[in-house]
Design a protein around this motif. Structure first.
Motif, PDB file in Angstrom:
ATOM      1  N   GLU A  88       3.660  16.086   8.343  1.00 33.96           N
ATOM      2  CA  GLU A  88       2.704  16.832   9.555  1.00 33.96           C
ATOM      3  C   GLU A  88       3.311  16.175  10.772  1.00 33.96           C
ATOM      4  O   GLU A  88       3.308  16.876  11.948  1.00 33.96           O
ATOM      5  CB  GLU A  88       1.190  16.380   9.269  1.00 33.96           C
ATOM      6  N   ILE A  89       3.478  14.835  10.857  1.00 30.70           N
ATOM      7  CA  ILE A  89       3.563  14.150  12.125  1.00 30.70           C
ATOM      8  C   ILE A  89       5.050  14.521  12.692  1.00 30.70           C
ATOM      9  O   ILE A  89       5.069  14.962  13.874  1.00 30.70           O
ATOM     10  CB  ILE A  89       3.426  12.596  12.136  1.00 30.70           C
ATOM     11  N   VAL A  90       6.074  14.426  11.791  1.00 30.92           N
ATOM     12  CA  VAL A  90       7.256  14.854  12.114  1.00 30.92           C
ATOM     13  C   VAL A  90       7.235  16.566  12.678  1.00 30.92           C
ATOM     14  O   VAL A  90       7.916  16.579  13.746  1.00 30.92           O
ATOM     15  CB  VAL A  90       8.030  14.821  10.999  1.00 30.92           C
ATOM     16  N   GLU A  91       6.654  17.242  12.077  1.00 30.74           N
ATOM     17  CA  GLU A  91       6.411  18.732  12.460  1.00 30.74           C
ATOM     18  C   GLU A  91       5.710  18.887  13.863  1.00 30.74           C
ATOM     19  O   GLU A  91       6.151  19.575  14.659  1.00 30.74           O
ATOM     20  CB  GLU A  91       5.707  19.504  11.450  1.00 30.74           C
TER      21      GLU A  91
ATOM     22  N   ILE B 225      17.889  11.385   7.990  1.00 34.90           N
ATOM     23  CA  ILE B 225      18.547  10.019   8.511  1.00 34.90           C
ATOM     24  C   ILE B 225      18.107   9.132   7.769  1.00 34.90           C
ATOM     25  O   ILE B 225      16.990   9.107   7.123  1.00 34.90           O
ATOM     26  CB  ILE B 225      18.477   9.955   9.947  1.00 34.90           C
ATOM     27  N   ALA B 226      18.846   8.032   7.884  1.00 33.37           N
ATOM     28  CA  ALA B 226      18.483   6.500   7.214  1.00 33.37           C
ATOM     29  C   ALA B 226      17.730   5.746   8.103  1.00 33.37           C
ATOM     30  O   ALA B 226      17.776   6.113   9.495  1.00 33.37           O
ATOM     31  CB  ALA B 226      19.514   5.969   6.800  1.00 33.37           C
ATOM     32  N   PHE B 227      17.406   4.424   7.804  1.00 34.71           N
ATOM     33  CA  PHE B 227      16.703   3.746   9.007  1.00 34.71           C
ATOM     34  C   PHE B 227      17.846   3.074   9.735  1.00 34.71           C
ATOM     35  O   PHE B 227      18.775   3.038   9.286  1.00 34.71           O
ATOM     36  CB  PHE B 227      15.830   2.745   8.112  1.00 34.71           C
ATOM     37  N   GLY B 228      17.459   3.041  10.969  1.00 34.31           N
ATOM     38  CA  GLY B 228      18.280   2.601  11.942  1.00 34.31           C
ATOM     39  C   GLY B 228      19.329   3.832  12.582  1.00 34.31           C
ATOM     40  O   GLY B 228      20.144   3.449  13.289  1.00 34.31           O
ATOM     41  N   GLU B 229      18.841   4.868  12.142  1.00 36.51           N
ATOM     42  CA  GLU B 229      19.777   6.080  12.756  1.00 36.51           C
ATOM     43  C   GLU B 229      18.907   7.039  13.550  1.00 36.51           C
ATOM     44  O   GLU B 229      17.684   7.089  13.580  1.00 36.51           O
ATOM     45  CB  GLU B 229      20.303   6.994  11.436  1.00 36.51           C
ATOM     46  N   THR B 230      19.852   7.569  14.296  1.00 40.13           N
ATOM     47  CA  THR B 230      19.197   8.786  15.315  1.00 40.13           C
ATOM     48  C   THR B 230      19.756  10.187  14.699  1.00 40.13           C
ATOM     49  O   THR B 230      20.823  10.257  14.519  1.00 40.13           O
ATOM     50  CB  THR B 230      19.470   8.536  16.814  1.00 40.13           C
TER      51      THR B 230
ATOM     52  N   SER C 159       0.913  -1.223   0.127  1.00 37.49           N
ATOM     53  CA  SER C 159      -0.147   0.106   0.077  1.00 37.49           C
ATOM     54  C   SER C 159       0.787   1.255   0.187  1.00 37.49           C
ATOM     55  O   SER C 159       0.186   2.165   0.246  1.00 37.49           O
ATOM     56  CB  SER C 159      -0.767   0.088   1.053  1.00 37.49           C
ATOM     57  N   GLY C 160       2.161   1.162  -0.352  1.00 42.51           N
ATOM     58  CA  GLY C 160       3.087   2.363  -0.414  1.00 42.51           C
ATOM     59  C   GLY C 160       3.927   2.541   0.655  1.00 42.51           C
ATOM     60  O   GLY C 160       4.216   3.912   0.833  1.00 42.51           O
ATOM     61  N   ARG C 161       4.551   1.555   1.315  1.00 42.85           N
ATOM     62  CA  ARG C 161       5.468   1.724   2.292  1.00 42.85           C
ATOM     63  C   ARG C 161       6.493   2.650   1.791  1.00 42.85           C
ATOM     64  O   ARG C 161       7.165   3.501   2.559  1.00 42.85           O
ATOM     65  CB  ARG C 161       5.756   0.400   2.708  1.00 42.85           C
ATOM     66  N   ASP C 162       7.263   2.521   0.640  1.00 38.02           N
ATOM     67  CA  ASP C 162       8.352   3.057   0.227  1.00 38.02           C
ATOM     68  C   ASP C 162       8.422   4.317   0.257  1.00 38.02           C
ATOM     69  O   ASP C 162       9.326   5.112   0.236  1.00 38.02           O
ATOM     70  CB  ASP C 162       8.783   2.270  -1.109  1.00 38.02           C
ATOM     71  N   ARG C 163       7.033   5.003  -0.463  1.00 35.54           N
ATOM     72  CA  ARG C 163       6.934   6.397  -0.435  1.00 35.54           C
ATOM     73  C   ARG C 163       7.051   7.070   0.787  1.00 35.54           C
ATOM     74  O   ARG C 163       7.736   8.099   1.148  1.00 35.54           O
ATOM     75  CB  ARG C 163       5.416   6.628  -0.921  1.00 35.54           C
ATOM     76  N   ILE C 164       6.227   6.317   1.880  1.00 33.50           N
ATOM     77  CA  ILE C 164       6.587   6.920   3.423  1.00 33.50           C
ATOM     78  C   ILE C 164       7.946   7.059   3.617  1.00 33.50           C
ATOM     79  O   ILE C 164       8.575   8.043   4.227  1.00 33.50           O
ATOM     80  CB  ILE C 164       5.686   6.234   4.399  1.00 33.50           C
ATOM     81  N   ALA C 165       8.615   5.672   3.625  1.00 35.73           N
ATOM     82  CA  ALA C 165       9.989   5.680   3.888  1.00 35.73           C
ATOM     83  C   ALA C 165      10.997   6.663   3.559  1.00 35.73           C
ATOM     84  O   ALA C 165      11.678   7.457   4.259  1.00 35.73           O
ATOM     85  CB  ALA C 165      10.567   4.186   3.692  1.00 35.73           C
ATOM     86  N   ARG C 166      10.616   6.871   2.084  1.00 39.23           N
ATOM     87  CA  ARG C 166      11.592   8.166   1.497  1.00 39.23           C
ATOM     88  C   ARG C 166      11.267   9.402   2.238  1.00 39.23           C
ATOM     89  O   ARG C 166      12.029  10.145   2.180  1.00 39.23           O
ATOM     90  CB  ARG C 166      11.352   8.256  -0.058  1.00 39.23           C
ATOM     91  N   GLN C 167       9.956   9.610   2.533  1.00 37.05           N
ATOM     92  CA  GLN C 167       9.415  11.065   2.888  1.00 37.05           C
ATOM     93  C   GLN C 167      10.045  11.329   4.386  1.00 37.05           C
ATOM     94  O   GLN C 167      10.525  12.165   4.754  1.00 37.05           O
ATOM     95  CB  GLN C 167       7.907  11.250   2.995  1.00 37.05           C
ATOM     96  N   LEU C 168      10.074  10.007   5.073  1.00 38.22           N
ATOM     97  CA  LEU C 168      10.437  10.140   6.613  1.00 38.22           C
ATOM     98  C   LEU C 168      12.115  10.357   6.449  1.00 38.22           C
ATOM     99  O   LEU C 168      12.555  11.276   7.254  1.00 38.22           O
ATOM    100  CB  LEU C 168       9.894   8.969   7.133  1.00 38.22           C
ATOM    101  N   GLN C 169      12.630   9.611   5.664  1.00 38.70           N
ATOM    102  CA  GLN C 169      14.208  10.120   5.473  1.00 38.70           C
ATOM    103  C   GLN C 169      14.374  11.527   4.993  1.00 38.70           C
ATOM    104  O   GLN C 169      15.120  12.044   5.515  1.00 38.70           O
ATOM    105  CB  GLN C 169      14.830   9.121   4.468  1.00 38.70           C
TER     106      GLN C 169
END
Lengths: 171, 394
Positions: free
Chosen positions: A151-154, A106-111, A91-101
């Motif tokens: 929005e959530i990150v903000e 940061i990449a996944f696994g990072e702080t 259902s489009g996980r990769d788009r969300i992953a890219r946006q969050l990065q």
């Protein structure tokens, strides 16, 4: 009298252990409380717990390292976990992953360097009908879109705890 | 979190605590006989007859026994327990209380997965209400000596803890590593005491069975798979959500109901289940044909099935507890094989070796995880071989 951080940690653990009842079976609930309050379980905390339950600290460490919601390394105040399992992938996980990065830099696994955010993958969260889904600490977000991710990150950036997040979500 | 779509559920039509009231008015042996007569099997996926399980626990000679509800719903594509716990938690607790009455237990534990932490306060409120209404605690419904209470134990993000012995290890404060079976939990469970571990849905149905009678339950389903079942449907369908169907429904009927008519394949039973191609859509969903804990993931005509297999294997590599070698070391090798297929660098000889390895894992792994982790890979390979082979190096 000046009380050191380690001392309050120790007192908290002793208090919680007494509440829960000093038994080996309280190990997981006890670790969950430490994790929630301190966002990680330090070797010092593990030693205190081991002494209280009369087990070897390695046993405590082995439990901490086993469960993916427990960790000995400090994480960000907001731990964002994006579901990577099949229905969310479709259902489009990769788009969300890219946006969050992109939002967090940061990449996944990072702080993030300011210790505010940690970005991680997680496995099926049981939200397969409402994918893509993710969690911020204990709060679940469903039917994610790239805009919603921003929005959530903000919102996290403007608040101090995930609690505020939850209230806003419900209200 | 409400389901995206939800079919009407029988659970909504059940009178509150009807089953429990009846359970205190009849003998323990009669409760056990009713559950056995209904022929209900475990709703978590393994499909062990619940009546047999309760009977074994009831027969065990021990003064301490436990009732554990497995709410560690982690199988990819499953979310029906989330809905049951949200809308019908009372029924689940009622079922646990009836089980306690039947086997003679005083302590119940609901093991809730960490991902469902947001349900915790809701569930605690319901438990407190039940205590206030004398449905839990001492002298339940005024019956002297009928004492039972339930507490909630949180998981911390480990799929394997859905396996009953791993779940018990986790409650005991250990790593969630499955034990050897036998001995089974009904004999040697939590703290070495007899323990009944059932799925959320199983307890809810047991409450209905005692309330309405086994006859009522037997009206639905097939001879071997009795009753109704909740299904979690996700993927390429118009209406993903939770559906209630009788056992024995065919795959194409399910697809008809949820709007997935043009599907090319369906994964039934989650990541540990099987991939069913279009040519077999007339098969029945039941313990005797395609068995499932309720997970149905639908794949549309454009889905890359090798990618699906890869997603499942990544899941298992991550979630293997690491205790036994076939599972810990086998899964990464299979995943590597899928990556080779993706790149087009996998020979048929090597593919046959991967098949042999999969079979070894199925027989040599200690628990269900390693025994079933390659089901999806093998069935996808069997039905979509052409799609998986001969990929180009770009």
């Amino acid at each position: 009298m000046l009380v050191s951080e380690n001392e309050t940690l120790k007192n908290n653990i002793i208090k919680w252990a007494e509440e829960l009842g000093k038994d080996r079976t309280i190990l997981l609930p006890l670790l969950q409380r430490v994790q929630k309050k301190y966002s990680s379980i330090s070797p010092y905390a593990m030693q205190i717990i081991a002494d209280l339950l009369d087990i070897h600290p390695v046993e405590v460490y082995s439990v901490v390292s086993f469960y993916s919601f427990l960790n000995d390394e400090p994480k960000g105040r907001f731990v964002i976990r994006l579901c990577r399992t099949i229905s969310c992938e479709m259902s489009g996980r990769d788009r969300i992953a890219r946006q969050l990065q992109n939002e967090l830099g940061i990449a996944f696994g990072e702080t993030t360097p300011d210790s505010r955010f940690t970005l991680e993958w997680t496995n099926c969260m049981g939200m397969c009908d409402l994918g893509p889904a993710m969690m911020v600490n204990d709060v679940v977000f469903t039917e994610m879109t790239p805009e919603k991710a921003h929005e959530i990150v903000e919102r996290c950036r403007q608040t101090f705890s995930a609690f505020a997040l939850q209230n806003k979500q419900e209200g | 979190m409400k389901a995206k779509y939800m079919s009407p559920l029988t659970f909504s039509t059940i009178l509150p605590d009807e089953g429990l009231k009846k359970a205190v008015s009849i003998k323990r042996s009669e409760i056990l006989a009713e559950i056995s007569a209904s022929k209900i099997k475990g709703r978590g996926g393994a499909g062990f007859p619940t009546g047999t399980k309760w009977n074994l626990a009831a027969a065990a000679k021990d003064t301490t026994k436990f009732i554990v509800c497995n709410a560690d719903e982690g199988e990819p594509g499953t979310f029906k327990d989330r809905i049951i716990l949200m809308d019908h938690a009372d029924l689940v607790f009622e079922g646990m209380t009836i089980a306690a009455r039947a086997v003679g237990s005083k302590e119940g534990i609901l093991y809730l997965r960490g991902e469902y932490t947001y349900l915790l306060s809701h569930l605690e409120t319901i438990l407190q209400k039940r205590r206030d209404n004398k449905l839990l605690g001492d002298a339940i419904l005024g019956v002297e000596g009928f004492q039972f209470d339930i507490r909630i134990h949180m998981g911390s993000g480990a799929y394997i803890c859905g396996e009953e012995t791993a779940l018990i290890e986790s409650i005991e404060g250990n790593r969630g590593e499955p034990r050897n079976r036998p001995p089974y939990p009904v004999d040697t469970g939590l703290k070495r005491h007899p323990t009944v571990v059932n799925n959320v849905e199983t307890f809810a149905w047991c409450a209905c069975i005692i309330g309405n009678g086994a006859e009522w339950f037997l009206k639905h389903g097939t001879a071997v798979s009795t009753g109704l079942k909740l299904f979690s449907i996700s993927g390429d369908v118009e209406r993903p959500g939770v559906y209630e169907f009788p056992w024995g429904i065919t795959v194409s009927e399910v697809l008809e109901k949820c709007g997935g008519r043009n599907a090319k394949a369906v994964q039934i039973g989650g990541a540990s289940g099987y991939c069913i191609p279009r040519s077999q859509f007339d098969r029945k969903i039941a313990y005797e044909d395609i068995s499932t804990g309720g997970s149905i993931i639908v794949f549309g005509p454009d889905r890359d099935m090798l990618k699906v297999a890869k997603n499942f294997l990544e899941f298992f590599v991550e979630e293997s507890c690491g205790q036994c070698t076939p599972c810990r070391d086998g899964n990464p090798v299979i995943l590597d094989g899928i990556e080779r297929l993706e790149k087009g660098t996998c020979s048929i000889t090597y593919l046959n070796e991967l098949r042999a390895l999969s079979e070894t894992m199925q027989v040599a792994s200690k628990c269900g995880l390693g025994q079933t982790s390659t089901n999806a890979f093998l069935s996808i390979l069997e039905h979509f071989k052409d799609e998986c082979m001969g990929r180009g190096r770009e």
